[in-house]
Every structure is written in C-alpha cells, then in structure tokens.
Write an enzyme that holds these catalytic residues in place. Structure first.
Site, PDB file in Angstrom:
ATOM      1  N   LEU A  99      20.818  -2.363  21.479  1.00 41.86           N
ATOM      2  CA  LEU A  99      20.834  -1.450  19.882  1.00 41.86           C
ATOM      3  C   LEU A  99      22.575  -1.919  18.847  1.00 41.86           C
ATOM      4  O   LEU A  99      23.254  -1.215  19.690  1.00 41.86           O
ATOM      5  CB  LEU A  99      20.205  -0.160  19.826  1.00 41.86           C
ATOM      6  CG  LEU A  99      19.018  -0.212  19.905  1.00 41.86           C
ATOM      7  CD1 LEU A  99      18.774   1.615  20.349  1.00 41.86           C
ATOM      8  CD2 LEU A  99      18.365  -0.797  19.453  1.00 41.86           C
ATOM      9  N   GLU A 100      22.204  -2.863  17.905  1.00 45.63           N
ATOM     10  CA  GLU A 100      24.130  -2.811  17.599  1.00 45.63           C
ATOM     11  C   GLU A 100      23.838  -2.436  16.060  1.00 45.63           C
ATOM     12  O   GLU A 100      22.848  -2.514  15.251  1.00 45.63           O
ATOM     13  CB  GLU A 100      24.453  -4.270  17.736  1.00 45.63           C
ATOM     14  CG  GLU A 100      23.911  -5.059  18.690  1.00 45.63           C
ATOM     15  CD  GLU A 100      25.364  -4.818  19.926  1.00 45.63           C
ATOM     16  OE1 GLU A 100      26.250  -4.369  19.242  1.00 45.63           O
ATOM     17  OE2 GLU A 100      24.988  -4.766  20.803  1.00 45.63           O
TER      18      GLU A 100
END
Length: 472
Positions: free
Chosen positions: A217-218
């Site tokens: 998850l960025e």
C-alpha cells in the site's frame, strides 16, 4: 456473492488466463524478462509525447517538460537499473547454516509470485503504472493494471499501448469506474499493489483480506519538512516551493507543512513569493503550472483554505492571483496560525496550500512530528550532523531527504514505501524485485548427516546430545 457485471466478468476471465499462462511457464529466464523490460522501455519512450499530450488534456494543463522529467525519465532510469542488475537479483542467495545442521547447505531462491494486480492513481498515471510493472516483470510475473478513471485519455492510450506490446495473458490494462476498482481489489491476485489515499487503502486491504492476498500500500499522509535553526534558509524555501508546486502539489510525497524556526515565518513568505515569481512568471498564463485535476478536487482545496481562514488562520497568496475555477489553476498559498484541529492540519492537502508551524527547539519539532501518524516522506534542511542524526534516528517516515524535496523517489536504488498510516511494503530496485518474488528458503542435506542421532526412541544418547548442544 459473485458480481455479474460484464467488465468484472472480463476481469475475472483475464486473471484466470494469466494464471494458466503463469503455470505453463512459472520461471522465465533472464533473457525473457529482459526482453519484456526492453519492450516496455521502447513503447513508453516512443510514445512519450502522445502520453504527455493525453495527460495535458486530462489535467486541463500540465507541462510536457514536467511530465517527461517527473514520469518518463524516472521510468527510463528504473528500467535501465533493472536491466543492469536483474540477472544478479535472480540468482540464489547462499545462507549460512548452524553447526548442528552441517553438512547441509542453505540458500534462498527468488521465484515469481504469479499474477500481480496494480491499482494506479490519477496524479502520475504513467510513473505509478509502469514503476510497479517494472518490478513485477523483473521478478518474472504477469500483471493486470487498473488505471484511474480521472485520467480517461491517458488511461485509454496506455491500455492501447500495452495491448500492442504484450499478450493479454502476460500484461493487461483494464479501465473503469470505482465499481471496477472495488472488484479489482477483491480478486485473488498473488500480490496487489495500490497507490492512493489512506482512506481507500483501508478498503483495498479489507477486500484483499478475503483471499489473504498480500498487499503493498503506497498511501500518503502529512509529510513534514523541518528547516533547521542553522539551515541555509533561502535554499530551504526554494526547495520547498519547488517540491510543493510540482504537479501543483498533487504529489503523495509533497511537503504538507513546514516546521520553521519561530520568527522566520515572514521571511519564509517573502522568499517563497520571490521564488514563485521566478519559477512561474505571468502566473495566470504560465504554461508550466499544472491545473488541479477536477472541479471536485479544486473545490476541496478552496474549502480547506476557507475553513482554516474562518478558524483564525492567515492566508498569504504568493502570486497576487486568486484560484481560478475555470482553469482550475490554484496558486501556492502559505498559511500561518492554522489551528491544529482544522481540516487543513488534519487531512493530507494534496494541493498548493502550505501551512507553516513555528517551533522553538529541535525537541519541539521532533515531538510535533512524532505526535502524528507516520508520514510517507520527511524533509530536513540542515547541515550540522547533530541535527541530521537526531532527526534521522528519532523520527519514522516512509522515506527521508536532507536538503532536498521529492528526489529520494528518483533514486532507483532506494526502496519507496510508507510506514503505518502512510502505507506498507516497498518497491523500486532490489526491494521491488523482492516484493514481487517469493524468496523461497531451501535447505539441502548431504547424503551422510547426523539426522538419525536425534530421532526417536529418545534415551541416553539423545539426552547426552541435548546436554552437549545446549552448552554451545
């Protein structure tokens, strides 16, 4: 419950086809992977002008030079680095064994995971689609990419170019609205990478949990900048203005607020105003300044500014022009005395509003950062080693740059990722290869070994061995 929408059914069929193709060729050679990377490099660079034009149309205004610098140059460098190092990354890594396992040998073997899902945001549509794809292809995977509906021209052209370059059972692009995005994150990928807001990141992780799909998850958050007490002040302000105005602040690692030595606020405003005049002369018509992506995003920025003003903050326009809803051109505005509980100071801004937070001591600045969710990026402007060491070791952020903004993302040898509320996992360079690989541990035992000495039935021999083993 099965979703019977046609586009979702097509997505599910695409995933099945890619998984079957992976099982037919689960470990592509380096020559095969390198050929895929070279094909990706060629199609992106050959069509960079067309993609930049599409992006310009999607945004309303976005400079081609900015797109080439911020997206295509980084893509080129990332692919070139993967081509230089990928063959070495593929090799098994020898590991030591403890003395009681000898003469066994240990190693870690990188293997492709299979089919990777990549969900792309609108703000850097090429970079944030191709960057993860580079890592996935270097690791030998297949991939399906979901582009953003907020950049329809760019997304459609990217889908077309990928379809011309790769077979659909290898790399494919799907386009659609939020319904398709939700269905996409619920598919049983072997790995899912999402770039976007923390709020949507929660939803993606919940959907992926149904299949125990591992996720990278960025996300985002409020990335702080500290101007040290003895920093080169003008250099710091110039860098912060540059980092905040690239893509009109629509950057996940843009500086979100600045901790400035108390009493330096006015000096910051004056220097920032002069820097804006130098960078974007004739602001209303300047071709280098990016528009806000949509009316909804523009109105959100206006609301953040208006709410802060109503709560007692001061807004300092740096260009002498007001935000223009027609062109969605929103100038950089410095904000002082914003109450900590207003939305401007609580939400990721994602636009050209820059709050200043005065501090008295470095202890105060560090405590301010540590009292808040961990950010995606942290920027420090200082030259003295004491300040640099303290901030480096006493704060946690996804990444850090000293006397610079944004450019740690451009260093392809550094992993890029968040921590806590700003994300999990990382990609770029070797870390990207590892993210999209199963680093399989393998122990090989020799023909002659001592395994039988510790097998049942247990008795005096095993007790004696245990006594000996526990002593060493």
């Amino acid at each position: 419950m099965k979703n019977d929408l046609p586009e979702v059914a097509a997505l599910e069929a695409l995933l099945r086809d890619q998984r079957h193709a992976y099982l037919r060729a689960p470990y592509p050679s380096w020559d095969t992977r390198a050929a895929h990377l070279k094909a990706l490099r060629k199609v992106m660079l050959d069509h960079r002008d067309a993609l930049a034009d599409a992006m310009h149309a999607d945004f309303g205004n976005r400079s081609k030079q900015e797109v080439l610098l911020a997206e295509f140059l980084l893509v080129k460098e990332e692919i070139d680095a993967a081509l230089r190092h990928g063959k070495r990354w593929m090799k098994a890594q020898r590991r030591s064994t403890n003395k009681w396992l000898l003469p066994a040998r240990a190693k870690v073997v990188p293997q492709p995971l299979g089919v990777v899902g990549i969900i792309v945001p609108w703000n850097y549509p090429v970079l944030l689609a191709v960057g993860p794809l580079i890592s996935a292809l270097t690791a030998g995977n297949r991939a399906i990419i979901k582009m953003s509906e907020l950049t329809p021209r760019t997304s459609a052209l990217f889908e077309q170019l990928i379809a011309q370059t790769f077979s659909p059972d290898h790399v494919a692009v799907v386009n659609g609205d939020a319904t398709l995005a939700a269905a996409f994150s619920a598919q049983p990928f072997d790995h899912l990478l999402f770039t976007g807001s923390t709020k949507v990141g929660h939803e993606v992780m919940r959907a992926a949990a149904e299949h125990l799909t591992p996720v990278t998850l960025e996300l985002g958050g409020k990335s702080p900048a500290i101007i040290g007490a003895h920093a080169r002040f003008d250099n710091a302000v110039d860098n912060l203005v540059a980092g905040k105005t690239l893509n009109a602040g629509q950057t996940c690692i843009a500086p979100d607020y600045v901790l400035v030595p108390r009493g330096k606020e006015q000096a910051f405003i004056e220097r920032a105003r002069a820097r804006m005049a130098t960078m974007y002369p004739g602001f209303e018509q300047n071709p280098d300044y990016t528009s806000i992506i949509s009316a909804r995003h523009f109105e959100r920025l206006e609301r953040l500014a208006d709410e802060a003003l109503a709560a007692g903050a001061q807004l300092h326009a740096l260009t002498g022009t007001a935000p223009d809803p027609t062109s969605r051109r929103f100038p950089l505005i410095v904000v002082t005395n914003a109450p900590d509980d207003c939305a401007l100071m609580q939400e990721e801004i994602f636009g050209p509003l820059l709050p200043l937070v005065p501090y008295d001591t470095l202890d105060d600045a560090i405590a301010w950062i540590n009292a808040r969710p961990r950010p995606l990026a942290l920027y420090l402007f200082a030259d003295d080693s004491g300040t640099i060491d303290r901030v480096t070791h006493e704060t946690i952020a996804g990444g850090m740059a000293i006397n610079e903004t944004l450019m740690h993302l451009a260093c392809e040898s550094l992993p890029f990722g968040g921590v806590g509320a700003s994300g999990m996992g990382a990609y770029h360079g070797y870390e990207g290869f590892a993210t999209f690989s199963k680093m399989k541990p393998v122990l090989t035992q020799a023909r002659l070994n001592a395994r039988g000495w510790i097998s049942p039935p247990y008795g005096k021999r095993v007790n004696a061995l245990l006594k000996l083993m526990m002593r060493f």
